[in-house]
Each structure stands twice: as structure tokens, then as C-alpha cells.
Design a protein around this motif. Structure first.
Motif, PDB file in Angstrom:
ATOM      1  N   HIS A  26       0.829  -1.205   0.000  1.00 25.17           N
ATOM      2  CA  HIS A  26       0.000   0.000   0.000  1.00 25.17           C
ATOM      3  C   HIS A  26       0.866   1.259   0.000  1.00 25.17           C
ATOM      4  CE1 HIS A  26      -3.386   2.601   0.733  1.00 25.17           C
ATOM      5  NE2 HIS A  26      -2.846   3.043   1.854  1.00 25.17           N
ATOM      6  N   LEU A  27       1.911   1.273   0.819  1.00 23.20           N
ATOM      7  CA  LEU A  27       2.809   2.432   0.858  1.00 23.20           C
ATOM      8  C   LEU A  27       3.520   2.618  -0.479  1.00 23.20           C
ATOM      9  CD1 LEU A  27       4.316   2.059   4.436  1.00 23.20           C
ATOM     10  CD2 LEU A  27       2.664   3.769   3.647  1.00 23.20           C
ATOM     11  N   ILE A  28       3.919   1.525  -1.114  1.00 24.35           N
ATOM     12  CA  ILE A  28       4.564   1.607  -2.433  1.00 24.35           C
ATOM     13  C   ILE A  28       3.595   2.198  -3.451  1.00 24.35           C
ATOM     14  CG2 ILE A  28       5.446   0.208  -4.357  1.00 24.35           C
ATOM     15  CD1 ILE A  28       6.682  -1.650  -2.174  1.00 24.35           C
ATOM     16  N   GLU A  29       2.347   1.769  -3.421  1.00 21.41           N
ATOM     17  CA  GLU A  29       1.339   2.287  -4.351  1.00 21.41           C
ATOM     18  C   GLU A  29       1.057   3.764  -4.125  1.00 21.41           C
ATOM     19  OE1 GLU A  29      -1.913  -0.407  -3.764  1.00 21.41           O
ATOM     20  OE2 GLU A  29      -0.931  -2.000  -4.914  1.00 21.41           O
ATOM     21  N   LEU A  30       1.247   4.245  -2.901  1.00 23.50           N
ATOM     22  CA  LEU A  30       1.074   5.668  -2.606  1.00 23.50           C
ATOM     23  C   LEU A  30       2.268   6.503  -3.068  1.00 23.50           C
ATOM     24  CD1 LEU A  30      -0.506   5.544   0.969  1.00 23.50           C
ATOM     25  CD2 LEU A  30      -1.633   6.200  -1.164  1.00 23.50           C
ATOM     26  N   GLY A  31       3.352   5.847  -3.465  1.00 19.98           N
ATOM     27  CA  GLY A  31       4.522   6.569  -3.970  1.00 19.98           C
ATOM     28  C   GLY A  31       5.728   6.549  -3.066  1.00 19.98           C
ATOM     29  N   PHE A  32       5.668   5.829  -1.957  1.00 20.77           N
ATOM     30  CA  PHE A  32       6.795   5.765  -1.032  1.00 20.77           C
ATOM     31  C   PHE A  32       7.758   4.670  -1.472  1.00 20.77           C
ATOM     32  CE2 PHE A  32       3.311   7.609   1.385  1.00 20.77           C
ATOM     33  CZ  PHE A  32       3.917   8.759   1.862  1.00 20.77           C
ATOM     34  N   VAL A  33       8.581   5.007  -2.454  1.00 21.19           N
ATOM     35  CA  VAL A  33       9.577   4.080  -2.989  1.00 21.19           C
ATOM     36  C   VAL A  33      10.966   4.666  -2.748  1.00 21.19           C
ATOM     37  CG1 VAL A  33       8.026   3.105  -4.726  1.00 21.19           C
ATOM     38  CG2 VAL A  33       9.384   5.109  -5.295  1.00 21.19           C
ATOM     39  N   THR A  39       8.029  15.721   1.367  1.00 20.65           N
ATOM     40  CA  THR A  39       8.067  16.941   2.163  1.00 20.65           C
ATOM     41  C   THR A  39       6.952  16.906   3.192  1.00 20.65           C
ATOM     42  OG1 THR A  39       8.899  18.191   0.268  1.00 20.65           O
ATOM     43  CG2 THR A  39       7.958  19.469   2.067  1.00 20.65           C
ATOM     44  N   VAL A  40       7.279  17.222   4.436  1.00 31.84           N
ATOM     45  CA  VAL A  40       6.269  17.330   5.495  1.00 31.84           C
ATOM     46  C   VAL A  40       5.704  18.747   5.420  1.00 31.84           C
ATOM     47  CG1 VAL A  40       5.829  17.251   7.969  1.00 31.84           C
ATOM     48  CG2 VAL A  40       7.466  15.658   6.945  1.00 31.84           C
ATOM     49  N   VAL A  41       4.395  18.860   5.126  1.00 36.41           N
ATOM     50  CA  VAL A  41       3.786  20.183   4.977  1.00 36.41           C
ATOM     51  C   VAL A  41       2.894  20.554   6.160  1.00 36.41           C
ATOM     52  CG1 VAL A  41       3.930  20.229   2.469  1.00 36.41           C
ATOM     53  CG2 VAL A  41       1.905  19.270   3.535  1.00 36.41           C
ATOM     54  N   GLY A  42       2.588  19.602   7.018  1.00 33.34           N
ATOM     55  CA  GLY A  42       1.770  19.896   8.191  1.00 33.34           C
ATOM     56  C   GLY A  42       1.730  18.712   9.133  1.00 33.34           C
ATOM     57  N   GLU A  43       1.224  18.955  10.334  1.00 31.86           N
ATOM     58  CA  GLU A  43       1.095  17.873  11.300  1.00 31.86           C
ATOM     59  C   GLU A  43       0.046  18.229  12.336  1.00 31.86           C
ATOM     60  OE1 GLU A  43       4.554  17.273  13.859  1.00 31.86           O
ATOM     61  OE2 GLU A  43       5.350  19.116  13.034  1.00 31.86           O
ATOM     62  N   LEU A  50       1.772  15.161   4.061  1.00 33.75           N
ATOM     63  CA  LEU A  50       2.971  15.052   3.240  1.00 33.75           C
ATOM     64  C   LEU A  50       2.698  15.473   1.811  1.00 33.75           C
ATOM     65  CD1 LEU A  50       3.772  11.444   4.432  1.00 33.75           C
ATOM     66  CD2 LEU A  50       4.842  13.521   5.286  1.00 33.75           C
ATOM     67  N   LEU A  51       3.755  15.876   1.126  1.00 33.82           N
ATOM     68  CA  LEU A  51       3.695  16.139  -0.299  1.00 33.82           C
ATOM     69  C   LEU A  51       4.587  15.101  -0.972  1.00 33.82           C
ATOM     70  CD1 LEU A  51       2.615  18.056  -2.487  1.00 33.82           C
ATOM     71  CD2 LEU A  51       4.709  19.385  -2.210  1.00 33.82           C
ATOM     72  N   VAL A  52       3.954  14.221  -1.773  1.00 30.13           N
ATOM     73  CA  VAL A  52       4.659  13.148  -2.466  1.00 30.13           C
ATOM     74  C   VAL A  52       4.245  13.188  -3.924  1.00 30.13           C
ATOM     75  CG1 VAL A  52       5.061  10.656  -2.580  1.00 30.13           C
ATOM     76  CG2 VAL A  52       4.548  11.723  -0.391  1.00 30.13           C
ATOM     77  N   LYS A  53       5.205  13.357  -4.828  1.00 34.20           N
ATOM     78  CA  LYS A  53       4.927  13.401  -6.268  1.00 34.20           C
ATOM     79  C   LYS A  53       3.871  14.449  -6.606  1.00 34.20           C
ATOM     80  CE  LYS A  53       6.213   8.699  -7.463  1.00 34.20           C
ATOM     81  NZ  LYS A  53       5.806   7.488  -8.172  1.00 34.20           N
ATOM     82  N   GLY A  54       3.909  15.588  -5.917  1.00 38.67           N
ATOM     83  CA  GLY A  54       2.974  16.674  -6.186  1.00 38.67           C
ATOM     84  C   GLY A  54       1.583  16.481  -5.601  1.00 38.67           C
ATOM     85  N   VAL A  55       1.389  15.438  -4.791  1.00 43.96           N
ATOM     86  CA  VAL A  55       0.091  15.133  -4.191  1.00 43.96           C
ATOM     87  C   VAL A  55       0.201  15.213  -2.670  1.00 43.96           C
ATOM     88  CG1 VAL A  55      -1.677  13.340  -3.931  1.00 43.96           C
ATOM     89  CG2 VAL A  55      -0.498  13.610  -6.107  1.00 43.96           C
ATOM     90  N   ARG A  56      -0.788  15.825  -2.037  1.00 40.87           N
ATOM     91  CA  ARG A  56      -0.822  15.883  -0.576  1.00 40.87           C
ATOM     92  C   ARG A  56      -1.493  14.636  -0.032  1.00 40.87           C
ATOM     93  NH1 ARG A  56      -0.981  21.560   2.076  1.00 40.87           N
ATOM     94  NH2 ARG A  56       0.167  22.719   0.521  1.00 40.87           N
ATOM     95  N   LEU A  57      -0.848  14.027   0.956  1.00 38.00           N
ATOM     96  CA  LEU A  57      -1.356  12.826   1.616  1.00 38.00           C
ATOM     97  C   LEU A  57      -1.308  13.032   3.113  1.00 38.00           C
ATOM     98  CD1 LEU A  57       0.780  10.078  -0.168  1.00 38.00           C
ATOM     99  CD2 LEU A  57      -1.585  10.614  -0.655  1.00 38.00           C
TER     100      LEU A  57
END
Length: 70
Positions: A26-33, A39-43, A50-57
């Protein structure tokens, strides 16, 4: 270091994932490779945004602990 420990505003590269099976896939499919910049944009108390591949998750801190970054 686990992604959960990265401070807001920092960008890191994924080095590896801890765990196995469906969660890791699941993490790989979300782009965590390996090599992917994150980038951590909030918490908040529940997790981090997070910002991963231009998408906020949003990930809870338990999953963020399983993503190792440098």
C-alpha cells in the motif's frame, strides 16, 4: 530515521520501508519508494500531511514510523 520524526517544512528521501505484506505494498502504491522525495507540509496529533509526487497525503504516525528516510 522514521518519517514520523521529520519536522514540518523538511524534505527527505525515502530509503526503505519497514514491514511486509499488504501494508508495505500500500505504501509503495502511494509513492513511497526508495529515492522518492517527501516533504512534510503539516502535522497534528493524529498524523502528518505530506507532499509526495505533487500530491498531498495524510498518514497516521504509525504508518509514518514504517517509512525510513535520509
Amino acid at each position: 530515521m522514521p518519517l514520523a520524526m521529520v519536522l514540518k517544512g523538511e524534505t527527505r528521501s525515502v530509503t526503505s520501508l519497514v514491514g511486509a505484506g499488504e501494508m508495505k505494498q500500500h505504501l509503495i502504491e502511494l509513492g513511497f519508494v526508495p529515492g522518492q522525495r517527501v516533504t512534510v507540509v503539516g502535522e497534528n496529533s493524529a498524523g502528518i500531511i505530506l507532499l509526495v509526487k505533487g500530491v498531498r497525503l495524510a498518514l497516521n504516525r504509525g504508518l509514518a514510523q514504517k517509512i525510513l528516510v535520509a
